[in-house]
Motif scaffolding. Structure first.
Motif, mmCIF file in Angstrom:
data_model
loop_
_atom_site.group_PDB
_atom_site.id
_atom_site.type_symbol
_atom_site.label_atom_id
_atom_site.label_comp_id
_atom_site.label_asym_id
_atom_site.label_seq_id
_atom_site.Cartn_x
_atom_site.Cartn_y
_atom_site.Cartn_z
ATOM 1 N N MET A 150 25.256 -14.618 -7.686
ATOM 2 C CA MET A 150 24.809 -14.584 -6.318
ATOM 3 C C MET A 150 25.039 -15.961 -5.706
ATOM 4 O O MET A 150 24.896 -16.966 -6.375
ATOM 5 N N SER A 151 25.369 -16.015 -4.441
ATOM 6 C CA SER A 151 25.687 -17.287 -3.799
ATOM 7 C C SER A 151 24.457 -18.181 -3.679
ATOM 8 O O SER A 151 23.330 -17.717 -3.709
ATOM 9 N N HIS A 152 24.717 -19.463 -3.505
ATOM 10 C CA HIS A 152 23.615 -20.422 -3.412
ATOM 11 C C HIS A 152 22.816 -20.277 -2.125
ATOM 12 O O HIS A 152 21.734 -20.809 -2.008
ATOM 13 N N SER A 153 23.340 -19.560 -1.147
ATOM 14 C CA SER A 153 22.623 -19.412 0.120
ATOM 15 C C SER A 153 21.763 -18.149 0.159
ATOM 16 O O SER A 153 21.140 -17.871 1.163
ATOM 17 N N ALA A 154 21.741 -17.393 -0.922
ATOM 18 C CA ALA A 154 21.015 -16.123 -0.931
ATOM 19 C C ALA A 154 19.501 -16.339 -0.888
ATOM 20 O O ALA A 154 18.964 -17.192 -1.587
ATOM 21 N N THR A 155 18.850 -15.552 -0.053
ATOM 22 C CA THR A 155 17.388 -15.525 0.006
ATOM 23 C C THR A 155 16.949 -14.071 -0.007
ATOM 24 O O THR A 155 17.485 -13.251 0.735
ATOM 25 N N VAL A 156 16.000 -13.786 -0.866
ATOM 26 C CA VAL A 156 15.420 -12.453 -0.922
ATOM 27 C C VAL A 156 13.997 -12.585 -0.378
ATOM 28 O O VAL A 156 13.199 -13.351 -0.898
ATOM 29 N N SER A 157 13.712 -11.851 0.693
ATOM 30 C CA SER A 157 12.389 -11.891 1.316
ATOM 31 C C SER A 157 11.834 -10.465 1.341
ATOM 32 O O SER A 157 12.451 -9.571 1.910
ATOM 33 N N LEU A 158 10.679 -10.280 0.701
ATOM 34 C CA LEU A 158 10.073 -8.954 0.592
ATOM 35 C C LEU A 158 8.629 -8.993 1.084
ATOM 36 O O LEU A 158 7.859 -9.858 0.666
ATOM 37 N N MET A 159 8.271 -8.063 1.951
ATOM 38 C CA MET A 159 6.888 -7.917 2.397
ATOM 39 C C MET A 159 6.365 -6.612 1.804
ATOM 40 O O MET A 159 6.909 -5.547 2.059
ATOM 41 N N LEU A 160 5.323 -6.748 0.986
ATOM 42 C CA LEU A 160 4.740 -5.577 0.334
ATOM 43 C C LEU A 160 3.370 -5.273 0.934
ATOM 44 O O LEU A 160 2.567 -6.198 1.120
ATOM 45 N N PRO A 161 3.054 -4.004 1.197
ATOM 46 C CA PRO A 161 1.744 -3.642 1.758
ATOM 47 C C PRO A 161 0.696 -3.520 0.645
ATOM 48 O O PRO A 161 0.057 -2.486 0.465
ATOM 49 N N TYR A 162 0.512 -4.604 -0.084
ATOM 50 C CA TYR A 162 -0.250 -4.539 -1.332
ATOM 51 C C TYR A 162 -0.595 -5.945 -1.796
ATOM 52 O O TYR A 162 0.177 -6.882 -1.609
ATOM 53 N N VAL A 163 -1.769 -6.084 -2.392
ATOM 54 C CA VAL A 163 -2.183 -7.308 -3.078
ATOM 55 C C VAL A 163 -2.681 -6.879 -4.457
ATOM 56 O O VAL A 163 -3.524 -5.987 -4.546
ATOM 57 N N PRO A 164 -2.158 -7.477 -5.525
ATOM 58 C CA PRO A 164 -2.634 -7.096 -6.863
ATOM 59 C C PRO A 164 -4.153 -7.261 -6.996
ATOM 60 O O PRO A 164 -4.764 -8.107 -6.339
ATOM 61 N N SER A 165 -4.725 -6.487 -7.866
ATOM 62 C CA SER A 165 -6.170 -6.442 -8.067
ATOM 63 C C SER A 165 -6.778 -7.809 -8.374
ATOM 64 O O SER A 165 -6.242 -8.578 -9.168
ATOM 65 N N GLY A 166 -7.929 -8.054 -7.786
ATOM 66 C CA GLY A 166 -8.685 -9.265 -8.074
ATOM 67 C C GLY A 166 -9.199 -9.296 -9.504
ATOM 68 O O GLY A 166 -9.560 -10.353 -10.016
ATOM 69 N N LYS A 167 -9.195 -8.153 -10.181
ATOM 70 C CA LYS A 167 -9.642 -8.114 -11.575
ATOM 71 C C LYS A 167 -8.694 -8.859 -12.505
ATOM 72 O O LYS A 167 -9.047 -9.164 -13.636
ATOM 73 N N LEU A 168 -7.484 -9.161 -12.035
ATOM 74 C CA LEU A 168 -6.535 -9.947 -12.827
ATOM 75 C C LEU A 168 -6.935 -11.419 -12.880
ATOM 76 O O LEU A 168 -6.513 -12.144 -13.772
ATOM 77 N N ALA A 169 -7.749 -11.850 -11.924
ATOM 78 C CA ALA A 169 -8.143 -13.252 -11.818
ATOM 79 C C ALA A 169 -8.950 -13.681 -13.039
ATOM 80 O O ALA A 169 -9.739 -12.906 -13.584
ATOM 81 N N GLU A 170 -8.733 -14.916 -13.456
ATOM 82 C CA GLU A 170 -9.426 -15.458 -14.625
ATOM 83 C C GLU A 170 -10.942 -15.275 -14.535
ATOM 84 O O GLU A 170 -11.574 -14.892 -15.514
ATOM 85 N N ASN A 171 -11.514 -15.558 -13.384
ATOM 86 C CA ASN A 171 -12.962 -15.457 -13.222
ATOM 87 C C ASN A 171 -13.477 -14.030 -13.388
ATOM 88 O O ASN A 171 -14.608 -13.823 -13.786
ATOM 89 N N ARG A 172 -12.655 -13.057 -13.067
ATOM 90 C CA ARG A 172 -13.087 -11.658 -13.104
ATOM 91 C C ARG A 172 -12.831 -10.997 -14.449
ATOM 92 O O ARG A 172 -13.415 -9.988 -14.769
ATOM 93 N N ARG A 173 -11.888 -11.534 -15.232
ATOM 94 C CA ARG A 173 -11.551 -10.836 -16.470
ATOM 95 C C ARG A 173 -12.258 -11.387 -17.696
ATOM 96 O O ARG A 173 -12.063 -10.899 -18.799
ATOM 97 N N ARG A 174 -13.090 -12.392 -17.511
ATOM 98 C CA ARG A 174 -13.876 -12.883 -18.642
ATOM 99 C C ARG A 174 -14.720 -11.750 -19.190
ATOM 100 O O ARG A 174 -15.382 -11.035 -18.451
ATOM 101 N N GLY A 175 -14.685 -11.574 -20.506
ATOM 102 C CA GLY A 175 -15.457 -10.508 -21.130
ATOM 103 C C GLY A 175 -14.757 -9.158 -21.122
ATOM 104 O O GLY A 175 -15.233 -8.211 -21.728
ATOM 105 N N MET A 176 -13.623 -9.055 -20.426
ATOM 106 C CA MET A 176 -12.880 -7.802 -20.392
ATOM 107 C C MET A 176 -12.121 -7.662 -21.720
ATOM 108 O O MET A 176 -11.501 -8.609 -22.188
ATOM 109 N N HIS A 177 -12.181 -6.508 -22.323
ATOM 110 C CA HIS A 177 -11.443 -6.242 -23.558
ATOM 111 C C HIS A 177 -9.949 -6.385 -23.280
ATOM 112 O O HIS A 177 -9.468 -5.982 -22.217
ATOM 113 N N TRP A 178 -9.195 -6.940 -24.247
ATOM 114 C CA TRP A 178 -7.765 -7.167 -24.034
ATOM 115 C C TRP A 178 -7.026 -5.865 -23.716
ATOM 116 O O TRP A 178 -6.081 -5.860 -22.925
ATOM 117 N N GLY A 179 -7.454 -4.766 -24.293
ATOM 118 C CA GLY A 179 -6.813 -3.485 -24.027
ATOM 119 C C GLY A 179 -7.023 -3.030 -22.590
ATOM 120 O O GLY A 179 -6.119 -2.478 -21.961
#
Length: 129
Positions: A1-30
């Protein structure tokens, strides 16, 4: 791909806050693995839609991600935002936009200050180097 290439994507979504370190403490790895897999599936489908059939492929890039949260107020801190980026980056690799997510490919990564108000959304910008 050329050096001038830019990929810009707008998604109607934000990943879950449960992925955050503060929220997943104590969560089973599974439970965390199942949550992450579901978020990857969601992100992958939305990334394919946003690409509209185009198949860019970046071998080296700067990657910037900015979240917009519909609720107003103080947003998550940096570490908790960065944790939400994992399914997005993994899905960019799976969709073929990034060769992989190593330091050799993503030479710089930026987590931008979130926007508050509006609708939940994620802006991803990958600029070829």
């Amino acid at each position: 791909m050329s050096h001038s290439a830019t990929v810009s994507l707008m998604l109607p979504y934000v990943p879950s806050g449960k992925l955050a370190e503060n929220r997943r403490r104590g969560m089973h790895w599974g439970e965390y693995a199942e949550l992450l897999a579901g978020e990857r599936d969601m992100a992958y489908g939305l990334i394919l839609e946003a690409l509209e059939g185009k198949r860019p492929r970046l071998e080296r890039c700067t990657l910037s991600i900015q979240f917009t949260f519909k609720r107003k107020g103080v947003g998550p801190d940096y570490e908790n935002l960065a944790a939400r980026e994992k399914p997005l980056v993994d899905s960019l690799v799976h969709a073929g936009v990034l060769v992989n997510d190593s330091w050799d490919v993503v030479v710089e990564r930026r987590t931008l200050k979130p926007l508050m108000g509006g609708v939940d959304a994620t802006l991803i910008v990958a600029e070829a180097k």
